[in-house]
Design a protein around this motif. Structure first.
Motif, PDB file in Angstrom:
ATOM      1  N   LEU A 159      30.590  -4.263 -11.650  1.00 17.29           N
ATOM      2  CA  LEU A 159      31.354  -4.810 -10.522  1.00 17.29           C
ATOM      3  C   LEU A 159      30.734  -6.147 -10.131  1.00 17.29           C
ATOM      4  O   LEU A 159      30.508  -6.444  -8.983  1.00 17.29           O
ATOM      5  N   GLU A 160      30.481  -6.944 -11.095  1.00 20.33           N
ATOM      6  CA  GLU A 160      29.805  -8.210 -10.850  1.00 20.33           C
ATOM      7  C   GLU A 160      30.754  -9.232 -10.270  1.00 20.33           C
ATOM      8  O   GLU A 160      30.320 -10.226  -9.734  1.00 20.33           O
ATOM      9  N   ASP A 161      32.009  -8.982 -10.345  1.00 26.27           N
ATOM     10  CA  ASP A 161      32.969  -9.925  -9.777  1.00 26.27           C
ATOM     11  C   ASP A 161      32.774  -9.952  -8.267  1.00 26.27           C
ATOM     12  O   ASP A 161      32.787  -8.924  -7.601  1.00 26.27           O
ATOM     13  N   GLU A 162      32.564 -11.145  -7.759  1.00 25.19           N
ATOM     14  CA  GLU A 162      32.201 -11.261  -6.347  1.00 25.19           C
ATOM     15  C   GLU A 162      33.337 -10.845  -5.437  1.00 25.19           C
ATOM     16  O   GLU A 162      33.098 -10.187  -4.402  1.00 25.19           O
ATOM     17  N   ALA A 163      34.524 -11.137  -5.687  1.00 27.41           N
ATOM     18  CA  ALA A 163      35.661 -10.782  -4.837  1.00 27.41           C
ATOM     19  C   ALA A 163      35.808  -9.279  -4.818  1.00 27.41           C
ATOM     20  O   ALA A 163      36.028  -8.666  -3.756  1.00 27.41           O
ATOM     21  N   ARG A 164      35.701  -8.658  -5.923  1.00 30.81           N
ATOM     22  CA  ARG A 164      35.808  -7.210  -5.999  1.00 30.81           C
ATOM     23  C   ARG A 164      34.615  -6.582  -5.264  1.00 30.81           C
ATOM     24  O   ARG A 164      34.783  -5.588  -4.548  1.00 30.81           O
ATOM     25  N   GLN A 165      33.467  -7.162  -5.464  1.00 27.41           N
ATOM     26  CA  GLN A 165      32.259  -6.650  -4.811  1.00 27.41           C
ATOM     27  C   GLN A 165      32.429  -6.739  -3.291  1.00 27.41           C
ATOM     28  O   GLN A 165      32.120  -5.786  -2.568  1.00 27.41           O
ATOM     29  N   ARG A 166      32.926  -7.853  -2.784  1.00 26.97           N
ATOM     30  CA  ARG A 166      33.098  -8.019  -1.339  1.00 26.97           C
ATOM     31  C   ARG A 166      34.109  -7.019  -0.817  1.00 26.97           C
ATOM     32  O   ARG A 166      33.898  -6.416   0.239  1.00 26.97           O
ATOM     33  N   ARG A 167      35.200  -6.790  -1.491  1.00 29.55           N
ATOM     34  CA  ARG A 167      36.209  -5.830  -1.034  1.00 29.55           C
ATOM     35  C   ARG A 167      35.628  -4.432  -0.984  1.00 29.55           C
ATOM     36  O   ARG A 167      35.883  -3.663  -0.072  1.00 29.55           O
ATOM     37  N   THR A 168      34.877  -4.083  -2.004  1.00 29.82           N
ATOM     38  CA  THR A 168      34.275  -2.751  -2.052  1.00 29.82           C
ATOM     39  C   THR A 168      33.299  -2.573  -0.898  1.00 29.82           C
ATOM     40  O   THR A 168      33.296  -1.540  -0.209  1.00 29.82           O
TER      41      THR A 168
END
Length: 190
Positions: A159-168
């Motif tokens: 989950l290194e994608d920052e946008a996905r990480q922030r949403r999670t």
């Protein structure tokens, strides 16, 4: 003189009574007594009268002076008592003014202390809120990193994608805050 008269009377053959004085001696004694009384009345009595009058005047003058001194002392005592009463009134007024000023100073100091305490409390609350916001931001970053690492291990994908990480992380924290709010609501109701 008597010694001369006695031999003459004896020569004449008369019996002489030694207790009865001769007529010439009586007249001479009477004249001497009158002259002595006149001299006493003219010289000594006026001096005694003058001394008596002076003494009476001195005593009366002393009594008048004593009365005057007593009146002056009484007036001075009344003046002193009046000044003392005035001083007591002034002292009472000064004490009352000092009490009022003391009460005003105490009230002012309490007001200043309350204002200062309120300022300190407000400053402390602001500082606590700032530190809480900083701690929450720091925790969000750390929790977000840990959560994405943990979620990546669980899911098996990165989950290194920052946008996905922030949403999670945002979803996780929102769920966490919702559960905390629900727990507080149950705690205040019960």
């Amino acid at each position: 003189m008597m010694t001369m008269v006695l031999p003459l009377a004896e020569a004449a053959g008369e019996d002489v009574n030694p207790l009865i004085p001769h007529t010439a001696e009586i007249i001479f004694g009477f004249v001497f007594l009158v002259l002595l009384a006149i001299a006493f009345a003219k010289v000594v009595v006026p001096k005694f009268e003058k001394a008596y009058a002076d003494r009476t005047a001195a005593i009366e003058g002393g009594m008048n002076e004593a009365k005057q001194a007593q009146a002056e002392a009484k007036a001075a005592l009344e003046k002193y008592n009046a000044q003392l009463a005035e001083a007591r009134q002034e002292a009472a007024k000064i004490r009352e003014d000092a009490r009022e000023q003391g009460a005003a100073i105490i009230a002012e100091m309490r007001e200043r202390a309350n204002v200062e305490a309120e300022r300190i409390v407000t400053h402390a609350r602001t500082q606590i809120d700032a530190e809480r916001a900083q701690a929450v931001a720091s925790l969000r970053g750390e929790v977000g990193t840990m959560a994405t690492t943990l979620a990546g291990r669980i899911v098996g994908e990165s989950l290194e994608d920052e946008a996905r990480q922030r949403r999670t992380v945002e979803r996780f924290l929102a769920d966490l805050e919702a559960s905390e709010s629900a727990r507080q609501a149950v705690g205040t109701d019960g």
